[in-house]
Design a protein around this motif. Structure first.
Motif, PDB file in Angstrom:
ATOM      1  N   TRP A 193       0.985  -1.161  -0.032  1.00 41.61           N
ATOM      2  CA  TRP A 193      -0.064  -0.064   0.048  1.00 41.61           C
ATOM      3  C   TRP A 193       0.885   1.340  -0.103  1.00 41.61           C
ATOM      4  O   TRP A 193       0.549   2.142  -0.899  1.00 41.61           O
ATOM      5  CB  TRP A 193      -1.060   0.023   1.176  1.00 41.61           C
ATOM      6  CG  TRP A 193      -1.850   1.151   1.321  1.00 41.61           C
ATOM      7  CD1 TRP A 193      -1.686   2.292   1.895  1.00 41.61           C
ATOM      8  CD2 TRP A 193      -3.238   1.080   0.869  1.00 41.61           C
ATOM      9  NE1 TRP A 193      -2.783   2.981   1.613  1.00 41.61           N
ATOM     10  CE2 TRP A 193      -3.690   2.260   0.878  1.00 41.61           C
ATOM     11  CE3 TRP A 193      -3.923   0.168   0.279  1.00 41.61           C
ATOM     12  CZ2 TRP A 193      -5.097   2.701   0.576  1.00 41.61           C
ATOM     13  CZ3 TRP A 193      -5.298   0.467  -0.360  1.00 41.61           C
ATOM     14  CH2 TRP A 193      -5.777   1.531  -0.023  1.00 41.61           C
ATOM     15  N   ALA A 194       1.945   1.364   1.070  1.00 47.83           N
ATOM     16  CA  ALA A 194       2.694   2.633   0.941  1.00 47.83           C
ATOM     17  C   ALA A 194       3.689   2.728  -0.602  1.00 47.83           C
ATOM     18  O   ALA A 194       3.875   3.643  -0.963  1.00 47.83           O
ATOM     19  CB  ALA A 194       3.781   2.354   2.073  1.00 47.83           C
ATOM     20  N   SER A 195       3.715   1.462  -1.048  1.00 47.17           N
ATOM     21  CA  SER A 195       4.684   1.561  -2.343  1.00 47.17           C
ATOM     22  C   SER A 195       3.888   1.938  -3.433  1.00 47.17           C
ATOM     23  O   SER A 195       4.276   2.666  -4.261  1.00 47.17           O
ATOM     24  CB  SER A 195       5.404   0.181  -2.424  1.00 47.17           C
ATOM     25  OG  SER A 195       6.531  -0.092  -1.426  1.00 47.17           O
ATOM     26  N   TRP A 196       2.800   1.268  -3.540  1.00 46.33           N
ATOM     27  CA  TRP A 196       1.814   1.766  -4.594  1.00 46.33           C
ATOM     28  C   TRP A 196       1.505   3.212  -4.837  1.00 46.33           C
ATOM     29  O   TRP A 196       1.202   3.556  -6.067  1.00 46.33           O
ATOM     30  CB  TRP A 196       0.752   0.571  -4.574  1.00 46.33           C
ATOM     31  CG  TRP A 196      -0.170   0.781  -5.771  1.00 46.33           C
ATOM     32  CD1 TRP A 196      -1.352   1.229  -5.943  1.00 46.33           C
ATOM     33  CD2 TRP A 196       0.284  -0.002  -7.054  1.00 46.33           C
ATOM     34  NE1 TRP A 196      -1.821   1.031  -7.476  1.00 46.33           N
ATOM     35  CE2 TRP A 196      -0.624   0.325  -8.065  1.00 46.33           C
ATOM     36  CE3 TRP A 196       1.508  -0.508  -7.474  1.00 46.33           C
ATOM     37  CZ2 TRP A 196      -0.686  -0.143  -9.494  1.00 46.33           C
ATOM     38  CZ3 TRP A 196       1.407  -0.856  -8.852  1.00 46.33           C
ATOM     39  CH2 TRP A 196       0.451  -0.712  -9.671  1.00 46.33           C
ATOM     40  N   GLY A 197       1.612   4.202  -3.926  1.00 41.49           N
ATOM     41  CA  GLY A 197       1.224   5.489  -3.835  1.00 41.49           C
ATOM     42  C   GLY A 197       1.941   5.867  -4.925  1.00 41.49           C
ATOM     43  O   GLY A 197       1.356   6.987  -5.740  1.00 41.49           O
ATOM     44  N   SER A 198       3.291   5.893  -5.052  1.00 40.86           N
ATOM     45  CA  SER A 198       4.112   6.154  -6.188  1.00 40.86           C
ATOM     46  C   SER A 198       4.277   5.284  -7.256  1.00 40.86           C
ATOM     47  O   SER A 198       4.650   5.544  -8.367  1.00 40.86           O
ATOM     48  CB  SER A 198       5.197   6.849  -5.668  1.00 40.86           C
ATOM     49  OG  SER A 198       6.078   5.998  -5.020  1.00 40.86           O
ATOM     50  N   ALA A 199       4.407   3.948  -6.967  1.00 39.44           N
ATOM     51  CA  ALA A 199       4.932   2.963  -7.997  1.00 39.44           C
ATOM     52  C   ALA A 199       3.821   2.781  -8.901  1.00 39.44           C
ATOM     53  O   ALA A 199       4.186   2.606 -10.231  1.00 39.44           O
ATOM     54  CB  ALA A 199       5.003   1.539  -7.212  1.00 39.44           C
ATOM     55  N   GLN A 200       2.589   3.193  -8.968  1.00 39.62           N
ATOM     56  CA  GLN A 200       1.490   3.090  -9.882  1.00 39.62           C
ATOM     57  C   GLN A 200       1.821   3.999 -10.868  1.00 39.62           C
ATOM     58  O   GLN A 200       1.574   3.982 -12.209  1.00 39.62           O
ATOM     59  CB  GLN A 200       0.311   3.193  -9.429  1.00 39.62           C
ATOM     60  CG  GLN A 200       0.063   4.693  -8.807  1.00 39.62           C
ATOM     61  CD  GLN A 200      -1.400   4.993  -8.096  1.00 39.62           C
ATOM     62  OE1 GLN A 200      -2.432   4.541  -9.158  1.00 39.62           O
ATOM     63  NE2 GLN A 200      -1.799   5.526  -7.186  1.00 39.62           N
ATOM     64  N   TYR A 201       2.425   5.307 -10.847  1.00 40.88           N
ATOM     65  CA  TYR A 201       2.641   6.417 -11.805  1.00 40.88           C
ATOM     66  C   TYR A 201       3.997   5.846 -12.742  1.00 40.88           C
ATOM     67  O   TYR A 201       3.863   6.227 -13.671  1.00 40.88           O
ATOM     68  CB  TYR A 201       2.839   7.572 -10.907  1.00 40.88           C
ATOM     69  CG  TYR A 201       1.676   8.202 -10.373  1.00 40.88           C
ATOM     70  CD1 TYR A 201       0.412   8.510 -10.886  1.00 40.88           C
ATOM     71  CD2 TYR A 201       1.798   8.280  -9.087  1.00 40.88           C
ATOM     72  CE1 TYR A 201      -0.649   8.681 -10.245  1.00 40.88           C
ATOM     73  CE2 TYR A 201       0.521   8.594  -8.209  1.00 40.88           C
ATOM     74  CZ  TYR A 201      -0.436   8.949  -8.883  1.00 40.88           C
ATOM     75  OH  TYR A 201      -1.671   9.274  -8.242  1.00 40.88           O
TER      76      TYR A 201
END
Length: 167
Positions: A41-49
């Motif tokens: 969850w914490a990583s996906w905040g920027s990883a999705q972009y």
């Protein structure tokens, strides 16, 4: 009757020991899963972009000034449909230095950007690396699964090391 009462005590002790063992495994398994989900969850905040760039604005930013935890500079587009901007903001971390040019992806609807490329991908997954290390401790101590704990710890160390080297 005393023989029956004496023989039922070991069975009751085995049952309570099995129940405690199951409770420990269920609790520590739940804690491990929650830690790993929090890391994703914490990583996906920027990883999705960074990872899903199709249809997103991509370009470069030349960092001109840094104040507090934000650096800014002009944005030069490199993808079709992206527009130049006088100023975009990028998070000020050890990976961003004043005077350097970085490949970035613009977060939709904002003037915030995140690093792209291999360095951006690995850097965005750093919280997951920390979660893997923390989960390894829980798995080794709470679940007593040392081999699986070593796999988790090795994965976390590999991810953090790769992010450190590329950034």
């Amino acid at each position: 009757m005393p023989a029956t009462a004496a023989s039922s005590r070991p069975a009751a002790r085995q049952t309570s020991t099995a129940a405690l063992r199951f409770g420990r495994l269920a609790a520590m398994g739940t804690v491990t899963v929650v830690i790993l989900i929090a890391g994703v969850w914490a990583s996906w905040g920027s990883a999705q972009y960074v990872m899903l760039t199709k249809g997103r604005e991509r370009g470069t930013v030349e960092v001109e000034r840094c104040a507090g935890d934000v650096c800014s500079g002009p944005y030069t587009p490199s993808s079709h449909g992206s527009v130049a901007r006088d100023r975009v903001d990028i998070e000020h971390t050890v990976a961003v230095r004043k005077g350097q040019r970085y490949a970035v992806v613009v977060k939709p609807g904002t003037r915030d950007v995140v690093r792209s490329g291999p360095a951006g991908v690995l850097y965005s997954w750093v919280p997951m690396g920390g979660a893997l290390l923390l989960a390894a401790v829980v798995v080794a101590g709470g679940l007593r699964r040392t081999r699986f704990a070593w796999v988790l710890a090795g994965s976390g160390v590999a991810l953090l090391t790769a992010a450190f080297v590329t950034v």
